[in-house]
Motif scaffolding. Structure first.
Motif, PDB file in Angstrom:
ATOM      1  N   ILE A 149       0.862  -1.175   0.000  1.00  0.00           N
ATOM      2  CA  ILE A 149       0.000   0.000   0.000  1.00  0.00           C
ATOM      3  C   ILE A 149       0.905   1.234   0.000  1.00  0.00           C
ATOM      4  O   ILE A 149       1.959   1.224   0.644  1.00  0.00           O
ATOM      5  CB  ILE A 149      -0.940   0.003   1.231  1.00  0.00           C
ATOM      6  N   PRO A 150       0.560   2.274  -0.753  1.00  0.00           N
ATOM      7  CA  PRO A 150       1.425   3.463  -0.807  1.00  0.00           C
ATOM      8  C   PRO A 150       1.654   4.078   0.574  1.00  0.00           C
ATOM      9  O   PRO A 150       0.783   4.025   1.449  1.00  0.00           O
ATOM     10  CB  PRO A 150       0.657   4.418  -1.718  1.00  0.00           C
ATOM     11  N   THR A 151       2.833   4.649   0.738  1.00  0.00           N
ATOM     12  CA  THR A 151       3.178   5.341   1.982  1.00  0.00           C
ATOM     13  C   THR A 151       2.753   6.803   1.863  1.00  0.00           C
ATOM     14  O   THR A 151       3.278   7.530   1.017  1.00  0.00           O
ATOM     15  CB  THR A 151       4.690   5.273   2.249  1.00  0.00           C
ATOM     16  N   PRO A 152       1.817   7.249   2.685  1.00  0.00           N
ATOM     17  CA  PRO A 152       1.328   8.632   2.578  1.00  0.00           C
ATOM     18  C   PRO A 152       2.464   9.645   2.730  1.00  0.00           C
ATOM     19  O   PRO A 152       3.329   9.495   3.597  1.00  0.00           O
ATOM     20  CB  PRO A 152       0.329   8.740   3.737  1.00  0.00           C
ATOM     21  N   SER A 153       2.474  10.629   1.859  1.00  0.00           N
ATOM     22  CA  SER A 153       3.399  11.773   1.931  1.00  0.00           C
ATOM     23  C   SER A 153       4.857  11.434   1.664  1.00  0.00           C
ATOM     24  O   SER A 153       5.728  12.295   1.825  1.00  0.00           O
ATOM     25  CB  SER A 153       3.294  12.477   3.301  1.00  0.00           C
ATOM     26  N   LEU A 154       5.151  10.195   1.256  1.00  0.00           N
ATOM     27  CA  LEU A 154       6.553   9.825   1.029  1.00  0.00           C
ATOM     28  C   LEU A 154       7.186  10.700  -0.054  1.00  0.00           C
ATOM     29  O   LEU A 154       8.331  11.121   0.055  1.00  0.00           O
ATOM     30  CB  LEU A 154       6.659   8.344   0.641  1.00  0.00           C
ATOM     31  N   PHE A 155       6.420  10.965  -1.110  1.00  0.00           N
ATOM     32  CA  PHE A 155       6.931  11.789  -2.211  1.00  0.00           C
ATOM     33  C   PHE A 155       6.197  13.130  -2.290  1.00  0.00           C
ATOM     34  O   PHE A 155       6.090  13.728  -3.349  1.00  0.00           O
ATOM     35  CB  PHE A 155       6.786  11.040  -3.539  1.00  0.00           C
ATOM     36  N   ALA A 156       5.702  13.598  -1.164  1.00  0.00           N
ATOM     37  CA  ALA A 156       4.917  14.836  -1.156  1.00  0.00           C
ATOM     38  C   ALA A 156       5.768  16.062  -1.478  1.00  0.00           C
ATOM     39  O   ALA A 156       5.335  16.965  -2.196  1.00  0.00           O
ATOM     40  CB  ALA A 156       4.233  15.020   0.203  1.00  0.00           C
ATOM     41  N   ARG A 157       6.985  16.094  -0.969  1.00  0.00           N
ATOM     42  CA  ARG A 157       7.840  17.270  -1.163  1.00  0.00           C
ATOM     43  C   ARG A 157       8.701  17.165  -2.410  1.00  0.00           C
ATOM     44  O   ARG A 157       9.127  18.166  -2.971  1.00  0.00           O
ATOM     45  CB  ARG A 157       8.734  17.463   0.059  1.00  0.00           C
ATOM     46  N   SER A 158       8.995  15.966  -2.806  1.00  0.00           N
ATOM     47  CA  SER A 158       9.865  15.761  -3.971  1.00  0.00           C
ATOM     48  C   SER A 158       9.530  14.412  -4.584  1.00  0.00           C
ATOM     49  O   SER A 158       8.989  13.526  -3.910  1.00  0.00           O
ATOM     50  CB  SER A 158      11.340  15.795  -3.543  1.00  0.00           C
ATOM     51  N   ASN A 159       9.857  14.251  -5.855  1.00  0.00           N
ATOM     52  CA  ASN A 159       9.580  12.971  -6.505  1.00  0.00           C
ATOM     53  C   ASN A 159      10.717  11.984  -6.305  1.00  0.00           C
ATOM     54  O   ASN A 159      10.736  10.916  -6.914  1.00  0.00           O
ATOM     55  CB  ASN A 159       9.328  13.175  -8.005  1.00  0.00           C
ATOM     56  N   ALA A 160      11.674  12.339  -5.430  1.00  0.00           N
ATOM     57  CA  ALA A 160      12.791  11.430  -5.174  1.00  0.00           C
ATOM     58  C   ALA A 160      13.353  11.658  -3.772  1.00  0.00           C
ATOM     59  O   ALA A 160      13.255  12.757  -3.219  1.00  0.00           O
ATOM     60  CB  ALA A 160      13.890  11.629  -6.217  1.00  0.00           C
ATOM     61  N   PHE A 161      13.909  10.618  -3.199  1.00  0.00           N
ATOM     62  CA  PHE A 161      14.674  10.751  -1.962  1.00  0.00           C
ATOM     63  C   PHE A 161      15.823   9.750  -2.024  1.00  0.00           C
ATOM     64  O   PHE A 161      15.827   8.825  -2.832  1.00  0.00           O
ATOM     65  CB  PHE A 161      13.801  10.509  -0.718  1.00  0.00           C
ATOM     66  N   GLU A 162      16.832   9.946  -1.193  1.00  0.00           N
ATOM     67  CA  GLU A 162      17.987   9.062  -1.216  1.00  0.00           C
ATOM     68  C   GLU A 162      18.368   8.643   0.190  1.00  0.00           C
ATOM     69  O   GLU A 162      18.073   9.323   1.171  1.00  0.00           O
ATOM     70  CB  GLU A 162      19.172   9.721  -1.916  1.00  0.00           C
ATOM     71  N   ILE A 163      19.020   7.483   0.263  1.00  0.00           N
ATOM     72  CA  ILE A 163      19.509   6.958   1.538  1.00  0.00           C
ATOM     73  C   ILE A 163      20.984   6.633   1.374  1.00  0.00           C
ATOM     74  O   ILE A 163      21.371   5.925   0.446  1.00  0.00           O
ATOM     75  CB  ILE A 163      18.742   5.687   1.972  1.00  0.00           C
ATOM     76  N   ASP A 164      21.790   7.152   2.289  1.00  0.00           N
ATOM     77  CA  ASP A 164      23.228   6.867   2.280  1.00  0.00           C
ATOM     78  C   ASP A 164      23.494   5.692   3.210  1.00  0.00           C
ATOM     79  O   ASP A 164      23.646   5.859   4.421  1.00  0.00           O
ATOM     80  CB  ASP A 164      24.010   8.107   2.722  1.00  0.00           C
ATOM     81  N   PHE A 165      23.525   4.500   2.650  1.00  0.00           N
ATOM     82  CA  PHE A 165      23.739   3.307   3.463  1.00  0.00           C
ATOM     83  C   PHE A 165      25.177   3.206   3.962  1.00  0.00           C
ATOM     84  O   PHE A 165      25.453   2.501   4.936  1.00  0.00           O
ATOM     85  CB  PHE A 165      23.370   2.053   2.668  1.00  0.00           C
ATOM     86  N   SER A 166      26.098   3.896   3.310  1.00  0.00           N
ATOM     87  CA  SER A 166      27.503   3.845   3.725  1.00  0.00           C
ATOM     88  C   SER A 166      27.726   4.564   5.054  1.00  0.00           C
ATOM     89  O   SER A 166      28.730   4.336   5.723  1.00  0.00           O
ATOM     90  CB  SER A 166      28.406   4.456   2.650  1.00  0.00           C
ATOM     91  N   SER A 167      26.803   5.438   5.430  1.00  0.00           N
ATOM     92  CA  SER A 167      26.975   6.216   6.657  1.00  0.00           C
ATOM     93  C   SER A 167      26.336   5.553   7.874  1.00  0.00           C
ATOM     94  O   SER A 167      26.492   6.037   8.997  1.00  0.00           O
ATOM     95  CB  SER A 167      26.376   7.611   6.475  1.00  0.00           C
ATOM     96  N   LEU A 168      25.625   4.439   7.670  1.00  0.00           N
ATOM     97  CA  LEU A 168      24.952   3.786   8.791  1.00  0.00           C
ATOM     98  C   LEU A 168      25.948   3.095   9.711  1.00  0.00           C
ATOM     99  O   LEU A 168      26.919   2.487   9.259  1.00  0.00           O
ATOM    100  CB  LEU A 168      23.942   2.753   8.274  1.00  0.00           C
ATOM    101  N   LYS A 169      25.697   3.194  10.999  1.00  0.00           N
ATOM    102  CA  LYS A 169      26.528   2.501  11.988  1.00  0.00           C
ATOM    103  C   LYS A 169      25.983   1.089  12.195  1.00  0.00           C
ATOM    104  O   LYS A 169      24.873   0.763  11.773  1.00  0.00           O
ATOM    105  CB  LYS A 169      26.538   3.284  13.298  1.00  0.00           C
ATOM    106  N   ASP A 170      26.765   0.259  12.871  1.00  0.00           N
ATOM    107  CA  ASP A 170      26.370  -1.139  13.091  1.00  0.00           C
ATOM    108  C   ASP A 170      25.015  -1.245  13.775  1.00  0.00           C
ATOM    109  O   ASP A 170      24.220  -2.138  13.468  1.00  0.00           O
ATOM    110  CB  ASP A 170      27.431  -1.866  13.927  1.00  0.00           C
ATOM    111  N   ARG A 171      24.752  -0.315  14.694  1.00  0.00           N
ATOM    112  CA  ARG A 171      23.485  -0.383  15.440  1.00  0.00           C
ATOM    113  C   ARG A 171      22.280   0.024  14.608  1.00  0.00           C
ATOM    114  O   ARG A 171      21.141  -0.146  15.032  1.00  0.00           O
ATOM    115  CB  ARG A 171      23.573   0.501  16.685  1.00  0.00           C
ATOM    116  N   ASP A 172      22.525   0.582  13.419  1.00  0.00           N
ATOM    117  CA  ASP A 172      21.431   1.084  12.582  1.00  0.00           C
ATOM    118  C   ASP A 172      20.863   0.029  11.631  1.00  0.00           C
ATOM    119  O   ASP A 172      19.882   0.302  10.928  1.00  0.00           O
ATOM    120  CB  ASP A 172      21.902   2.285  11.753  1.00  0.00           C
ATOM    121  N   TYR A 173      21.487  -1.147  11.582  1.00  0.00           N
ATOM    122  CA  TYR A 173      21.045  -2.170  10.625  1.00  0.00           C
ATOM    123  C   TYR A 173      21.269  -3.558  11.208  1.00  0.00           C
ATOM    124  O   TYR A 173      22.241  -3.806  11.924  1.00  0.00           O
ATOM    125  CB  TYR A 173      21.819  -2.052   9.313  1.00  0.00           C
TER     126      TYR A 173
END
Length: 372
Positions: A36-60
């Motif tokens: 089911i679509p996530t409300p407001s996920l693309f409300a501000r922009s048609n794209a978003f990004e995630i920097d997985f290289s910056s995640l610490k061990d506790r984040d994943y």
């Protein structure tokens, strides 16, 4: 006293109501449907990004760290393990769905703070309920299975669309890929692409600088360790320092000495902008480099390059001397950034005759900060 008790009772009811409201952030449809679509996920922009290289061990966390994972088609991972193993949440988030769904058994869907959703299916038992906040690595279910196999099916969703998990993680090693991933909304889908990393700066050749790093940003980071060995050179390899930068003399550079008429090397690739007598400097050479850097070499007995020459790091550009205001044969070496003199020791380790292993934060205003 009675008034205080009424007030306390009223506050408890309000706090309970707020907490209860916070738990009911999902519509009935969101609590019933996996996709089911996530409300407001693309409300501000048609794209978003995630920097997985910056995640610490506790984040994943991989959902079943000791399980054997295989890619099931291109939309899910099946992780086989032993009965009774705990299923972990991949990232921090809020449980959106926790129920039995035909064809998938007991299912949990977690909506994560980073915009993704993860699905955990065929559980023997769900241990969390809708609205619960979970952390990465928190146990959310007991592994179940189907048709005599003990496994958990894990999927990753963006705006209700199933995406290929191998884009984000290595199925074999269970690790996230250290990359920046862009999620872009299309008409009937979500495009997932890996953001290309900017090329490392390996040379200070001004002709290789095709883009101005300060055009859109006030600062720029230059990792000196990324400069290749044939693109830098210590200007006088066998020298020793006889007068450092700064001090009570407010010395504008560093004086380094070997023997008369020793060969002086260009510190970096660049273009000669000055070559000849220049006030107290005597015979002087200035070389322009990338990003606003310049190096200056003075007191030569002889200059071996002329204005306009393109020089390579390590190229002989002159011979040590004592022209101008000098009491002994030596090289006076300066480094400039955007017209400001800076300590050459920010770039070079004079004792080791080597480039520093550090990252410089360069400012559009001419500031230079050094950090490991």
């Amino acid at each position: 006293m009675r008034s205080f008790r009424y007030l306390l009772f009223f506050l408890c009811i309000c706090v309970s109501a707020v907490a209860d409201a916070q738990r009911r952030v999902f519509s009935p449809a969101e609590q019933q449907q996996i996709s089911i679509p996530t409300p407001s996920l693309f409300a501000r922009s048609n794209a978003f990004e995630i920097d997985f290289s910056s995640l610490k061990d506790r984040d994943y966390s991989f959902p079943l760290p000791v399980g054997k994972a295989v890619l099931a088609g291109s939309q899910a991972i099946e992780i086989e393990t032993k009965e009774g193993d705990a299923v972990k949440a991949m990232f921090q988030g809020t449980v959106r769905l926790s129920r039995n769904i035909a064809g998938y058994g007991n299912v949990i869907v977690v909506r994560h703070d980073n915009g993704l959703e993860t699905v955990y299916a065929y559980n023997a038992q769900n241990l969390v309920k809708v609205g619960d906040r979970v952390k990465a690595g928190q146990t959310i279910a007991i592994v179940g299975g189907k048709d005599g196999r003990t496994f958990c099916m894990v999927a990753i969703l963006v705006d209700g669309r199933w995406i290929n998990p191998s884009t984000l993680l290595s199925v074999k090693s269970h690790r996230l890929r250290p990359q920046v991933v862009v999620f872009r909304k299309q008409a009937n889908s979500v495009d997932v692409s890996v953001k290309e990393e900017e090329d490392d700066v390996t040379s200070l050749d001004p002709e290789e600088m095709t883009d101005d790093p300060f055009e859109d940003d006030a600062t720029f980071q230059l990792d000196l360790s990324e400069l290749e060995e044939d693109h830098w050179a210590y200007p006088l390899p066998e020298s020793h320092v006889i007068s450092p930068y700064g001090g009570s003399r407010r010395h504008s550079g560093v004086d380094i000495k070997t023997v008369p008429n020793d060969e002086i090397l260009a510190a970096f690739d660049g273009v000669v902008t000055l070559s000849g007598p220049h006030y107290g400097y005597g015979n002087c050479i200035v070389i322009r480099h990338a990003f606003g850097f310049e190096t200056l070499y003075s007191h030569q007995s002889k200059n071996l390059v002329k204005v306009g020459d393109k020089v390579k790091a390590g190229q002989v550009i002159g011979l040590t001397g004592r022209t101008g205001r000098a009491t002994t044969e030596h090289l006076h070496f300066e480094v400039h950034f955007k017209g400001h003199r800076i300590n050459p020791a920010i770039l070079f380790d004079h004792a080791k005759k080597a480039l520093k292993v550090s990252t410089l934060t360069l400012g559009k205003n001419g500031s230079v900060k050094s950090g490991k």
